[in-house]
Design a protein around this motif. Structure first.
Motif, PDB file in Angstrom:
ATOM      1  N   CYS A 109      36.948  15.774 -13.119  1.00 28.69           N
ATOM      2  CA  CYS A 109      37.608  15.909 -11.816  1.00 28.69           C
ATOM      3  C   CYS A 109      36.599  16.158 -10.694  1.00 28.69           C
ATOM      4  N   ARG A 159      43.478  17.544  -8.593  1.00 28.25           N
ATOM      5  CA  ARG A 159      43.112  16.614  -9.677  1.00 28.25           C
ATOM      6  C   ARG A 159      43.257  17.308 -11.037  1.00 28.25           C
ATOM      7  N   SER A 163      45.810  16.647 -14.333  1.00 24.35           N
ATOM      8  CA  SER A 163      45.314  16.477 -15.706  1.00 24.35           C
ATOM      9  C   SER A 163      45.861  17.533 -16.647  1.00 24.35           C
TER      10      SER A 163
END
Length: 326
Positions: A109, A159, A163
């Motif tokens: 990320c 981000r 995830s």
């Protein structure tokens, strides 16, 4: 550096075998005279010599190629040796496999955000925005330690959440990546209205960190055009000025293009520009506005490399450009 010193340094370069380089050959090369030796007639050999000269003189390949073409216009175009393709190194993959899943998520990320920031800077440069040093924009905010309903989430945190990784374990994961030399972490405080000074963590990818992430994620570094070709951005500027012909282009040509292209300019304050455009009065005019015109070097560059540019940038319109110089 004398021609004797230059020749001595060149002889020690890999690839100099069989060229019998000496001071006389260097002087002939510099003065536009024929260089003796059958190997010196090959474009590939000339490209090898140009590459070695760039290393010796500590300048980019393009500087030697431009000087070569200006001073030796009758030579065949030197063909620079291809750069080695960047294959994922065993060291990078070993570093990746040493990380646990959470640490890999963090590195991924952070790398994605680093690449997004790099693309933003590239687009800003094309638009003529003020240049910002990489030491500023590569340093990215990872976390602000305040309630999320007040400060929200940083781009990297968003981000991570996408995830499936949430905020717990931030400190340990960042510390693990920093110990391995993959990122650099900075900790300071930032003022937030209603909260005062709150702690903040910023992160910056190291070169090693980017190499590990690229290797693991299969991301290839964006290839630059082979020397001495221009980027698509600069190629468009050269075409625009060339098409203008004797009318010229407004002297307020935007962006940093002139730093890379114009006579008397420099992109970095050390190496010269390409010298493909020049700011001057139109022919026969001694006062009034200055305009951009194509130079002889610019014309030769277009003529010599037009087919290569068409293959490299098929989406850029070059129709009719040959007739301009006919």
């Amino acid at each position: 550096m004398s021609t004797e010193e230059t020749a001595s340094m060149l002889r020690r370069k890999q690839g100099a075998q069989g060229l019998h380089i000496n001071a006389e050959k260097i002087r002939d090369l510099e003065r536009g005279r024929r260089v003796r030796g059958w190997m010196w007639r090959s474009p590939e050999t000339l490209g090898q010599v140009a590459r070695m000269l760039a290393h010796v003189y500590r300048v980019p390949d393009r500087v030697v190629m431009d000087a070569w073409h200006r001073s030796r216009p009758e030579d065949p175009l030197p063909v620079l040796p291809g750069r080695r393709g960047g294959q994922p190194s065993e060291e990078s993959m070993t570093a990746w496999h040493a990380l646990n899943d959470r640490q890999r998520d963090y590195l991924t990320c952070i790398f994605q955000q680093d690449q997004e920031a790099e693309e933003e800077q590239r687009q800003n440069r094309y638009a003529g925005a003020e240049h910002r040093p990489a030491t500023e924009w590569r340093r990215m905010t990872l976390a602000i330690y305040a309630p999320a309903d007040v400060v929200g989430y940083t781009r990297i945190q968003s981000r991570l959440r996408e995830s499936g990784v949430h905020d717990s374990g931030v400190g340990s994961s960042v510390a693990a990546l920093e110990r391995r030399g993959l990122i650099i972490a900075y900790r300071d405080r930032v003022y937030i209205d209603g909260l005062g000074d709150v702690p903040r963590t910023l992160v910056e990818m190291t070169r090693r960190g980017r190499a590990v992430a690229r290797a693991a994620l299969g991301v290839r570094r964006e290839a630059e055009p082979p020397a001495p070709l221009l980027s698509s951005w600069l190629w468009k500027i050269v075409l625009r000025v060339a098409r203008a012909g004797a009318h010229g282009v407004d002297g307020s040509l935007s962006g940093r293009g002139p730093h890379y292209l114009a006579v008397g300019q420099s992109p970095d304050g050390r190496t010269p520009s390409r010298g493909f455009i020049v700011l001057r009065h139109p022919d026969g005019v001694t006062h009034g506005p200055y305009l951009w015109f194509i130079t002889d070097s610019g014309r030769r560059h277009i003529t010599d490399h037009l087919s290569a540019y068409r293959a490299l940038y098929p989406g850029i319109d070059t129709q009719g450009i040959e007739q301009i110089f006919a």
